[in-house]
Scaffold this active site. Structure first.
Site, PDB file in Angstrom:
ATOM      1  N   THR A 105       0.844  -1.188   0.000  1.00 24.24           N
ATOM      2  CA  THR A 105       0.000   0.000   0.000  1.00 24.24           C
ATOM      3  C   THR A 105       0.880   1.238   0.000  1.00 24.24           C
ATOM      4  O   THR A 105       2.093   1.159   0.188  1.00 24.24           O
ATOM      5  CB  THR A 105      -0.924   0.013   1.223  1.00 24.24           C
ATOM      6  OG1 THR A 105      -0.111   0.047   2.410  1.00 24.24           O
ATOM      7  CG2 THR A 105      -1.801  -1.237   1.255  1.00 24.24           C
TER       8      THR A 105
ATOM      9  N   GLU B 142      -5.854  -3.926  -1.565  1.00 27.40           N
ATOM     10  CA  GLU B 142      -6.349  -5.070  -0.807  1.00 27.40           C
ATOM     11  C   GLU B 142      -7.458  -5.836  -1.525  1.00 27.40           C
ATOM     12  O   GLU B 142      -7.849  -6.919  -1.075  1.00 27.40           O
ATOM     13  CB  GLU B 142      -6.872  -4.599   0.560  1.00 27.40           C
ATOM     14  CG  GLU B 142      -5.797  -4.086   1.493  1.00 27.40           C
ATOM     15  CD  GLU B 142      -5.524  -2.596   1.375  1.00 27.40           C
ATOM     16  OE1 GLU B 142      -5.071  -1.989   2.349  1.00 27.40           O
ATOM     17  OE2 GLU B 142      -5.754  -2.037   0.277  1.00 27.40           O
TER      18      GLU B 142
ATOM     19  N   LYS C 248     -14.766  18.616   8.657  1.00 20.91           N
ATOM     20  CA  LYS C 248     -15.787  18.890   9.672  1.00 20.91           C
ATOM     21  C   LYS C 248     -15.721  20.360  10.026  1.00 20.91           C
ATOM     22  O   LYS C 248     -14.768  20.833  10.651  1.00 20.91           O
ATOM     23  CB  LYS C 248     -15.574  18.031  10.911  1.00 20.91           C
ATOM     24  CG  LYS C 248     -16.795  18.045  11.830  1.00 20.91           C
ATOM     25  CD  LYS C 248     -16.761  16.932  12.853  1.00 20.91           C
ATOM     26  CE  LYS C 248     -18.099  16.808  13.574  1.00 20.91           C
ATOM     27  NZ  LYS C 248     -18.122  15.686  14.532  1.00 20.91           N
TER      28      LYS C 248
ATOM     29  N   TRP D 243     -20.426  17.963   8.382  1.00 21.98           N
ATOM     30  CA  TRP D 243     -19.470  17.345   7.464  1.00 21.98           C
ATOM     31  C   TRP D 243     -19.584  17.936   6.057  1.00 21.98           C
ATOM     32  O   TRP D 243     -20.680  18.152   5.556  1.00 21.98           O
ATOM     33  CB  TRP D 243     -19.685  15.837   7.377  1.00 21.98           C
ATOM     34  CG  TRP D 243     -19.344  15.095   8.638  1.00 21.98           C
ATOM     35  CD1 TRP D 243     -20.209  14.510   9.509  1.00 21.98           C
ATOM     36  CD2 TRP D 243     -18.032  14.858   9.166  1.00 21.98           C
ATOM     37  NE1 TRP D 243     -19.540  13.933  10.546  1.00 21.98           N
ATOM     38  CE2 TRP D 243     -18.192  14.124  10.362  1.00 21.98           C
ATOM     39  CE3 TRP D 243     -16.743  15.207   8.752  1.00 21.98           C
ATOM     40  CZ2 TRP D 243     -17.119  13.725  11.138  1.00 21.98           C
ATOM     41  CZ3 TRP D 243     -15.673  14.791   9.535  1.00 21.98           C
ATOM     42  CH2 TRP D 243     -15.850  14.071  10.710  1.00 21.98           C
TER      43      TRP D 243
END
Length: 548
Positions: free
Chosen positions: A197, A340, A450, A455
């Site tokens: 990753t 993944e 935020k 949000w």
């Protein structure tokens, strides 16, 4: 033949042959059925699958001669080229593990993952030697360095550990047996590939693919109505072969018998478009930043053979997809995945239920990431409680995924927090899922802003800004704010020669988003920073926003 089925509690076992699912089968299928099909590397090299398979057979004995044991990690540090494809096939077909390394890694991350993977041998493009050889002294576990000729004349250090790939292959006798017959029932679960990753939130983590997971992912790329790779296709993986196995496109093309076009080391728009036109490419895959760079020159090239363009790595702005649909009749199809997930888990596009939808409604459908591939399951869960949320297109939760080509853990790393108690992978993406199973990403959990307790979705705000015709690239990140906690800042790259102002962009997006979503500042840049896989680097932009 006697009945060999077992009865346990009234349940019968099937009587199918226990043949393993292996990359060896993918290789030998192409060798038997599609030996005449082309593998083209930019620069004029053209081999057939039969010739590539012959090279792989020599590679098998060359690896034996180097003393590379079964299960050893064999690293590649290479661009998209024919020799890299031979390693894609030959390393796992001989029960070794292909470790494709991101060629844009920092020296720190490069040395970390080579050491963590315990790579035994590194195959490296000659032109890329200067990027990795300075680290050789800090990689004592690497016993061999094999240089892949790439048309450059980069100096090669005088070191007994270094050998030339073509010379190694020419000196090797070809393996004459069946790769597939060397595998036994248990062997389909042997490791076949290793990808790390990006390591944006800590050290890179290794995702260890199996032969079984890779073959099943291949079949997913062949599924009709999704990517649907087939024998008549000409496939161009623009996405680097080190980026989660180029999204499975090389393996899928080989399995289907499709011709492969490999772009080499260059990602220049004119180069890629000329290659698409000259080779009559039908399927290509790239990250949105690449598709953005190609857009201004689309009408200068004959792309009439194109039937499917795949976008992934980050959200494809709807305006960009519609630009392609208007220019060549083919939109960029959304996908969702991650290292993944091998990496493709979801493919977008319209379905039969959308035939009578309005043009605007179809655009909205194409803007979604899409439906999961067969064998892949997705769900969304409440971030706080973990409870599964309804598939109503409204509820927003963390995307979780499960399936036979989804990672169940990381290589040599304990990551219990990345998986749920019932075995689903926690992706870190926030999403909705509607009644038709369409996944729509809202944001990465770490990218949400935020502000004043509410949000703001950076993805939706970016899509609104990207719809302005003068915008080439945009990324929205949070800037700390003493009153609101966080406020959005938009980093924008404009088309060459355009002088659009912040006020003009504000006027454009004001009807599209809530007033309190409007960015506090627009920062104009010639080009936005990228990660090693070509995505926009929000990490670098966050650092810039914090220090501004």
């Amino acid at each position: 033949m006697p009945d060999q089925s077992r009865v346990a509690g009234g349940v019968l076992d099937g009587l199918m042959q226990p043949r393993p699912l292996t990359i060896a089968h993918v290789l030998e299928r192409a060798e038997r059925l599609f030996a005449h099909k082309d593998v083209v590397t930019a620069g004029g090299e053209r081999l057939t699958y039969g010739e590539v398979a012959g090279q792989v057979r020599r590679l098998a004995t060359a690896l034996d001669a180097l003393g590379v044991p079964a299960g050893a990690r064999v690293a590649t540090f290479a661009s998209n080229n024919r020799r890299h494809l031979e390693l894609y096939l030959g390393v796992p077909a001989t029960k070794r593990v292909l470790h494709s390394i991101n060629i844009r890694l920092s020296a720190e991350h490069l040395e970390y993952i080579v050491g963590h993977a315990e790579d035994d041998v590194v195959f490296v493009d000659r032109g890329l030697l200067p990027r990795i050889w300075p680290s050789a002294g800090r990689l004592p576990g690497v016993r061999h360095w094999v240089v892949l000729p790439d048309g450059t004349d980069t100096p090669i250090p005088a070191d007994p550990r270094i050998s030339d790939y073509d010379e190694l292959i020419a000196a090797a006798e070809p393996f004459t047996g069946s790769f597939e017959d060397t595998f036994t029932l248990a062997d389909e679960n042997l490791a076949s590939g290793l990808c790390y990753t990006s390591g944006t939130t800590g050290p890179p983590k290794g995702v260890l693919y199996s032969h079984r997971s890779t073959v099943l992912h291949c079949l997913g790329t062949l599924a009709a109505g999704l990517i649907g790779l087939c024998e008549s296709d000409v496939v161009l993986p623009i996405v680097p072969m080190f980026h989660a196995n180029a999204w499975g496109l090389p393996y899928g093309a080989v399995m289907a018998g499709a011709s492969l076009v490999l772009p080499g080391a260059s990602a220049e728009p004119a180069h890629l478009l000329r290659l698409m036109a000259a080779e009559r490419v039908t399927v290509a895959g790239a990250v949105p930043t690449v598709w953005t760079s190609l857009a201004p020159q689309l009408r200068d090239h004959d792309l009439s053979a194109t039937r499917f363009l795949l976008g992934g790595g980050s959200a494809v702005p709807p305006a960009l997809s519609e630009t392609y649909r208007a220019a060549i009749g083919v939109p960029i199809t959304h996908s969702w995945g991650m290292t993944e997930v091998s990496p493709v888990g979801v493919i977008g596009g319209t379905r039969t239920q959308h035939r009578d939808a309005t043009a605007a409604e179809q655009v909205a459908v194409r803007a979604a990431q899409g439906q999961p591939l067969p064998l892949v399951n997705v769900r969304i869960a409440d971030v706080e409680t973990g409870a599964e949320l309804p598939r109503d297109g409204q509820a927003v939760g963390e995307l979780q995924v499960a399936g036979p080509w989804v990672a169940g853990g990381y290589f040599k790393v304990g990551e219990a927090g990345s998986f749920t108690g019932d075995g689903w992978l926690r992706t870190g993406d926030l999403a909705t899922i509607d009644a038709d199973g369409y996944l729509r990403l809202v944001d990465r959990m770490k990218d949400l802003i935020k502000s004043g307790g509410e949000w703001i979705s950076s993805v939706e705000l970016e899509a609104a800004i990207a719809s302005h015709p003068d915008v080439v690239e945009v990324a929205v990140v949070a800037r700390p704010d003493p009153r609101w906690m966080e406020r959005p800042v938009a980093y924008v790259a404009l088309r060459e020669g355009r002088a659009t102002t912040a006020d003009e962009l504000l006027g454009h997006i004001t009807p599209m988003v809530a007033k309190w979503w409007l960015p506090d500042e627009f920062v104009f840049m010639a080009t936005l920073p990228k990660t090693g896989t070509g995505k926009l680097s929000k990490l670098a932009l966050r650092d810039s926003a914090r220090t501004a």
